[in-house]
Enzyme design. Sequence first.
Site, PDB file in Angstrom:
ATOM      1  CE  LYS A  99      21.753  24.165  28.818  1.00  0.00           C
ATOM      2  NZ  LYS A  99      20.460  24.531  28.646  1.00  0.00           N
ATOM      3  CG  HIS A 140      38.468  48.926  35.188  1.00  0.00           C
ATOM      4  ND1 HIS A 140      37.059  48.947  35.291  1.00  0.00           N
ATOM      5  CD2 HIS A 140      38.604  47.793  36.287  1.00  0.00           C
ATOM      6  CE1 HIS A 140      36.656  48.261  36.121  1.00  0.00           C
ATOM      7  NE2 HIS A 140      37.421  47.679  37.090  1.00  0.00           N
ATOM      8  NE  ARG A 188      39.445  45.175  45.115  1.00  0.00           N
ATOM      9  CZ  ARG A 188      39.343  43.549  45.297  1.00  0.00           C
ATOM     10  NH1 ARG A 188      39.550  43.788  47.668  1.00  0.00           N
ATOM     11  NH2 ARG A 188      40.425  43.156  45.388  1.00  0.00           N
ATOM     12  CB  THR A 189      34.162  45.498  39.133  1.00  0.00           C
ATOM     13  OG1 THR A 189      35.602  45.680  39.668  1.00  0.00           O
ATOM     14  CG2 THR A 189      33.405  46.354  38.466  1.00  0.00           C
ATOM     15  NE  ARG A 222      35.920  43.117  36.049  1.00  0.00           N
ATOM     16  CZ  ARG A 222      36.593  43.668  37.049  1.00  0.00           C
ATOM     17  NH1 ARG A 222      36.989  41.853  37.785  1.00  0.00           N
ATOM     18  NH2 ARG A 222      36.558  44.931  37.246  1.00  0.00           N
TER      19      ARG A 222
HETATM   20  N1  ASP Z   1      40.727  45.206  40.397  1.00  0.00           N
HETATM   21  C1  ASP Z   1      41.033  46.142  38.994  1.00  0.00           C
HETATM   22  C2  ASP Z   1      40.912  45.134  37.737  1.00  0.00           C
HETATM   23  O1  ASP Z   1      40.162  44.638  36.870  1.00  0.00           O
HETATM   24  C3  ASP Z   1      42.757  45.670  39.223  1.00  0.00           C
HETATM   25  C4  ASP Z   1      43.417  44.019  39.224  1.00  0.00           C
HETATM   26  O2  ASP Z   1      42.518  43.089  38.900  1.00  0.00           O
HETATM   27  O3  ASP Z   1      44.373  44.240  39.708  1.00  0.00           O
HETATM   28  O4  ASP Z   1      41.237  45.180  36.147  1.00  0.00           O
END
Ligand code: ASP
Length: 358
Positions: free
Chosen positions: A118, A172, A89-90, A139
């Site tokens: 590498k 987050h 989703r993110t 991320r």
């Molecule tokens: N999607 C959220 C996160 O990236 C929650 C999870 O992974 O549980 O932190």
Amino acid sequence: MANITEISWENFEALSLDEKKPYLQRGGGDTMPYHTLFAQQFDRDLLERLCALSNRIRFINKSKEGALYLKSVLAHKRAMLYFSQPSSRTFLSHLAACQLLGITTGSVRDAATSSEFKGESREDSIRTFSSYFDMIIMRSPEQGLAEKMAWELSNASRPVPILNAGSGKDQHPTQALLDIYTLVRSFEEKGGLDGRTVVFCGDLLRGRTVRSLSYLLTNFKDVKQIFVAPPALRVPDDVVASLAAKGVSYEITEDLKAAVKVADAVYMTRIQDEWDESKGESARIDTSRFKFGAEELALLGPDGAIMHPLPRRDEIATCCDRDPRAMYWRQMRNGMWIRAALIASTFGLEKEIMNCGY
Ligand code: ASP
């Protein structure tokens, strides 16, 4: 005004989050973040502005003319989505948000396909992206990397904004923004979010969304927070300390049913076993009392909201999915709108979009 190019990394790193905040703003009188790194960058005014802009973008996008206008506003920009941890989703909602605004995107989702394989450091990889892109949405499993890169890139010949899409077990912020947007919308016609009780349940120790949302909720008046978790996964001390310092009312308990009875919103989370230090560590914790099912649904008030950052395992029984109080599906779509609002604001387009003729 605090200028990030005038402070060494060592001195910047040593600052408290509140002290770091002014260094990360757009500047020129605008307190909106340029780099979005942690929830503490957002006060109530910014949250209200972002919710209003999300609503505006949502509305404009309904007509073809409006959607085409939105697609033109950042058509001259490129964004890199650099996700070195799994994401559905993110990643997708940031991608969709960029597409809504006409931003061209590139992505790396697996370090094995980049020069990191590498032996290149993550820092060097990110510096590379900044040569080709105008924003980096990242991320990482590393807690401080987004912050380090924000400082590095601000001090590089081509500064570009960093947007933290999940940093280790720490924060987050954009998930918390979409959670707030969902809560604000849920209670919009029911007296608002002030004075509500929000219950967090599950792995509160390692869930980064909990830390970020718990903080954002302190911007609202008299919101009580109840933390429900097995002792081994209890809410971390820093979260509790920050609530105590702000005089926010909170409770720590193992009784989910009692908490649901007084809850306006219940925020369920999964066990974050990817952080286990030894194999099977999480599986040995009894989590059976920390799940939301038919019995909890029956105890939740008629205006209650059931939330989850997703992905879910069995923390919320599927029998809840069609209940009108299940907000987790809406959270997903809200994520796209508020991320579009944040990205547009990062590039200074808030006023233009708010005041456009659509
Ligand atoms: N999607 C959220 C996160 O990236 C929650 C999870 O992974 O549980 O932190």
